[in-house]
Enzyme design. Sequence first.
Site, mmCIF file in Angstrom:
data_model
loop_
_atom_site.group_PDB
_atom_site.id
_atom_site.type_symbol
_atom_site.label_atom_id
_atom_site.label_comp_id
_atom_site.label_asym_id
_atom_site.label_seq_id
_atom_site.Cartn_x
_atom_site.Cartn_y
_atom_site.Cartn_z
ATOM 1 N N CYS A 65 46.194 42.015 42.318
ATOM 2 C CA CYS A 65 45.386 40.820 42.113
ATOM 3 C C CYS A 65 45.836 40.227 40.784
ATOM 4 O O CYS A 65 46.899 40.587 40.283
ATOM 5 C CB CYS A 65 43.885 41.124 42.161
ATOM 6 N N GLY A 66 45.054 39.366 40.192
ATOM 7 C CA GLY A 66 45.457 38.761 38.935
ATOM 8 C C GLY A 66 45.635 39.771 37.821
ATOM 9 O O GLY A 66 46.621 39.734 37.085
#
Length: 153
Positions: A65-66
């Site tokens: 994810c980020g």
Amino acid sequence: MKIALGSDHNAYNMKEEIKKYINELGHVVEDFGCYSCEAVDYPDVAFKVAQDIVENKYDRGILLCGTGLGVSIAANKVPGVRAAVCHDTYSAERAQKSNNAQILTMGAQVIGIEHAKKVVEAYLNSEYNGGRSAHKVEKINEKERQFLKGACS
């Protein structure tokens, strides 16, 4: 090895590159999404990968994810899962060797793709060896069993 791979939209491009790299390393990879840069909720992907890991459908999982944090937190909510956020090769190696982490998580906004490939390779090339860490991993497993037993009472 059979690898379950998933990401949210923030890490879509990294996931696509990591997928190719895992194949180049000679492993089989299953893509759990997302399948474009269109926004998705990372817990949905993380829960599915984690559940399939617990059910022994895959040998290891990689979630992106980020930051790597959200997917790690979500995956760790599935009983029996140990997901570790790693952005360096040493931590990735130790996640497996010392902690028997079935899932590696990373953040696409934290490290670059080429470095992420090295982290993935270190993780996939490491094996849990028990040893001095075995009793620590078992303590974690026992505490989880205690909480689950209490939840059902």
